[in-house]
Write a protein that holds these residues in place. Sequence first.
Motif, mmCIF file in Angstrom:
data_model
loop_
_atom_site.group_PDB
_atom_site.id
_atom_site.type_symbol
_atom_site.label_atom_id
_atom_site.label_comp_id
_atom_site.label_asym_id
_atom_site.label_seq_id
_atom_site.Cartn_x
_atom_site.Cartn_y
_atom_site.Cartn_z
ATOM 1 N N ARG A 96 -45.684 -100.119 83.580
ATOM 2 C CA ARG A 96 -45.202 -99.082 82.832
ATOM 3 C C ARG A 96 -45.232 -99.172 81.463
ATOM 4 N NH1 ARG A 96 -38.673 -97.435 83.757
ATOM 5 N NH2 ARG A 96 -38.538 -96.006 81.897
ATOM 6 N N GLY A 97 -44.750 -100.565 80.983
ATOM 7 C CA GLY A 97 -44.905 -100.965 79.597
ATOM 8 C C GLY A 97 -46.253 -100.698 79.110
ATOM 9 N N GLN A 98 -47.211 -100.971 79.704
ATOM 10 C CA GLN A 98 -48.526 -101.048 79.207
ATOM 11 C C GLN A 98 -48.928 -99.479 79.019
ATOM 12 O OE1 GLN A 98 -51.350 -103.492 78.104
ATOM 13 N NE2 GLN A 98 -48.979 -103.948 77.603
ATOM 14 N N GLY A 99 -48.528 -98.545 80.111
ATOM 15 C CA GLY A 99 -48.915 -97.270 80.023
ATOM 16 C C GLY A 99 -48.189 -96.439 78.605
ATOM 17 N N ARG A 100 -47.165 -97.136 78.208
ATOM 18 C CA ARG A 100 -46.705 -96.879 76.890
ATOM 19 C C ARG A 100 -47.679 -97.220 75.779
ATOM 20 N NH1 ARG A 100 -42.595 -93.008 76.911
ATOM 21 N NH2 ARG A 100 -40.743 -93.899 77.975
ATOM 22 N N ALA A 101 -48.411 -98.196 75.887
ATOM 23 C CA ALA A 101 -49.438 -98.442 74.796
ATOM 24 C C ALA A 101 -50.328 -97.436 74.838
ATOM 25 C CB ALA A 101 -49.983 -99.690 75.140
ATOM 26 N N ARG A 102 -51.036 -96.790 75.708
ATOM 27 C CA ARG A 102 -51.560 -95.425 75.738
ATOM 28 C C ARG A 102 -50.887 -94.428 75.096
ATOM 29 N NH1 ARG A 102 -53.724 -95.929 80.334
ATOM 30 N NH2 ARG A 102 -55.902 -96.624 79.863
ATOM 31 N N GLY A 125 -41.535 -107.259 61.837
ATOM 32 C CA GLY A 125 -42.963 -107.397 61.871
ATOM 33 C C GLY A 125 -43.636 -106.375 61.489
ATOM 34 N N SER A 126 -44.825 -106.164 62.066
ATOM 35 C CA SER A 126 -45.923 -105.291 61.898
ATOM 36 C C SER A 126 -45.444 -103.699 61.846
ATOM 37 C CB SER A 126 -46.899 -105.332 63.180
ATOM 38 O OG SER A 126 -47.753 -104.449 63.025
ATOM 39 N N ASP A 127 -45.772 -102.975 60.893
ATOM 40 C CA ASP A 127 -45.837 -101.597 60.870
ATOM 41 C C ASP A 127 -46.442 -100.851 62.054
ATOM 42 O OD1 ASP A 127 -45.308 -98.820 59.346
ATOM 43 O OD2 ASP A 127 -47.333 -98.988 59.358
ATOM 44 N N THR A 128 -47.926 -101.690 62.042
ATOM 45 C CA THR A 128 -48.810 -100.931 63.060
ATOM 46 C C THR A 128 -48.081 -100.738 64.430
ATOM 47 O OG1 THR A 128 -50.508 -101.841 61.876
ATOM 48 C CG2 THR A 128 -51.032 -101.151 64.263
ATOM 49 N N LEU A 129 -47.224 -101.714 64.851
ATOM 50 C CA LEU A 129 -46.224 -101.780 66.027
ATOM 51 C C LEU A 129 -45.240 -100.935 65.962
ATOM 52 C CD1 LEU A 129 -47.449 -105.346 67.564
ATOM 53 C CD2 LEU A 129 -47.635 -103.242 69.028
ATOM 54 N N ALA A 130 -44.797 -100.545 64.961
ATOM 55 C CA ALA A 130 -43.297 -100.190 65.093
ATOM 56 C C ALA A 130 -43.113 -98.932 65.972
ATOM 57 C CB ALA A 130 -43.182 -99.493 63.443
ATOM 58 N N ASN A 131 -44.060 -97.841 66.152
ATOM 59 C CA ASN A 131 -43.774 -96.791 66.856
ATOM 60 C C ASN A 131 -43.795 -97.370 68.358
ATOM 61 O OD1 ASN A 131 -43.760 -95.041 64.876
ATOM 62 N ND2 ASN A 131 -45.951 -94.250 65.064
ATOM 63 N N MET A 132 -44.778 -98.492 68.658
ATOM 64 C CA MET A 132 -44.754 -99.029 70.023
ATOM 65 C C MET A 132 -43.397 -99.748 70.414
ATOM 66 S SD MET A 132 -47.203 -97.817 71.752
ATOM 67 C CE MET A 132 -46.385 -98.720 73.139
ATOM 68 N N MET A 133 -43.012 -100.491 69.353
ATOM 69 C CA MET A 133 -41.803 -101.092 69.763
ATOM 70 C C MET A 133 -40.376 -100.411 69.738
ATOM 71 S SD MET A 133 -42.524 -104.318 69.569
ATOM 72 C CE MET A 133 -40.721 -104.993 69.485
ATOM 73 N N THR A 134 -40.431 -99.178 69.223
ATOM 74 C CA THR A 134 -39.547 -97.939 69.449
ATOM 75 C C THR A 134 -39.559 -97.616 70.661
ATOM 76 O OG1 THR A 134 -39.433 -97.490 67.064
ATOM 77 C CG2 THR A 134 -38.470 -95.867 68.650
ATOM 78 N N LEU A 135 -40.938 -97.339 71.501
ATOM 79 C CA LEU A 135 -41.208 -96.636 72.766
ATOM 80 C C LEU A 135 -40.697 -97.949 73.694
ATOM 81 C CD1 LEU A 135 -44.448 -94.844 72.464
ATOM 82 C CD2 LEU A 135 -42.014 -93.953 72.759
ATOM 83 N N TRP A 136 -41.003 -98.917 73.533
ATOM 84 C CA TRP A 136 -40.680 -100.066 74.404
ATOM 85 C C TRP A 136 -39.033 -100.735 74.415
ATOM 86 C CZ3 TRP A 136 -45.378 -103.132 72.144
ATOM 87 C CH2 TRP A 136 -46.634 -102.800 73.176
ATOM 88 N N ALA A 137 -38.560 -100.582 73.312
ATOM 89 C CA ALA A 137 -37.144 -100.585 73.113
ATOM 90 C C ALA A 137 -36.226 -99.466 73.625
ATOM 91 C CB ALA A 137 -36.722 -100.602 71.692
ATOM 92 N N ALA A 138 -36.564 -98.320 73.726
ATOM 93 C CA ALA A 138 -35.859 -97.131 74.204
ATOM 94 C C ALA A 138 -36.079 -97.350 75.793
ATOM 95 C CB ALA A 138 -36.805 -95.862 73.896
ATOM 96 N N ASP A 139 -37.213 -97.777 76.353
ATOM 97 C CA ASP A 139 -37.478 -98.090 77.883
ATOM 98 C C ASP A 139 -36.360 -99.071 78.261
ATOM 99 O OD1 ASP A 139 -39.146 -96.053 78.387
ATOM 100 O OD2 ASP A 139 -40.765 -97.528 78.594
#
Length: 312
Positions: free
Chosen positions: A284-290, A36-50
């Motif tokens: 913790r996951g929402q902290g990743r959003a920031r 899906g979204s390119d906008t969320l790609a970096n966030m998905m990478t952070l969440w997936a790593a966690d």
Amino acid sequence: MINAVKTLGWLLCLLLALPAAARPLSVLSGNLTSSGSDTLANMMTLWAADFSRDHPDVSVQIQAGGSATAATALAAGTAQIGPMSRVMTAAETAAFQRRYGYPPLAVPVALDALVILVNQDNPLPTLRLSQLDAIFSITRSCGDARAITRWDELGLTGAWNGLALLRYGRNSASGTYGFFRQRALCGGDLLPSVNELPGSASVAQAVAASRNAIGYAGMGFHATGVRILPLTDQAGRQVMPDESTLRNGDYPLVRYLYIYINKAPDKPPAPAIAAFMDRILSPRGQGRARQGGYQPLPEPVRLRARRDIGLE
């Protein structure tokens, strides 16, 4: 000995009664595909790593072809997680429902804003939404009578006099493209001369490279060499996108970012999906959003999202 057996049996019953996301992490295995979204790609990478640190036996694969690809992949069953920077259209929801008999579940995961970027050398102080429409739209549905094609038409002088605007934006598969059309262009159409790029980072880089450029992107994507323009509201205030203006709604181009999942009514999602969403919707996951350049969900929205999935 009898008491020990009773205790062990009680603990086993308690364990089986827990929601899937709350059970021991080591029981999860398999594959999760996000499309899906390119906008969320970096966030998905952070969440997936966690997530992978706690669930090493679950392989998470991330594809970022744009929000439109999320709806298609979810309906086809080729992805279990569909990040989108916009709400699904009625047609996209209907395609999913035809296959599964129920709609996908939209889960808000972060707050974002669409930002207007100019080159760092550009002295323009602000823009009204109607001016933004006159710059990017062929239909000018927001009310300005004339198209804006040069920087002096926005009040810039000197070397900017007669200098044409160079416009950058997202491609049509992007949720950012759709959101920009609906909210910034009052539902109108973009000019054919807008250079469409596959990612918000590409837009920021293009604007940084051209003195006369202007573009739009998600707020999590900006680069050295660009400046975010404040937008002037109806009261004449210049409003910058920040935590305060996003949360109170003062910034006019604020939006939620979503993850769509396959969840049947009155049934929990698959255990790996539930665990992944549990991580995203945790403090913790929402902290990743920031950390990723966005804003965490308001607490009532976060808790409601957890209840909708069945995590509470």
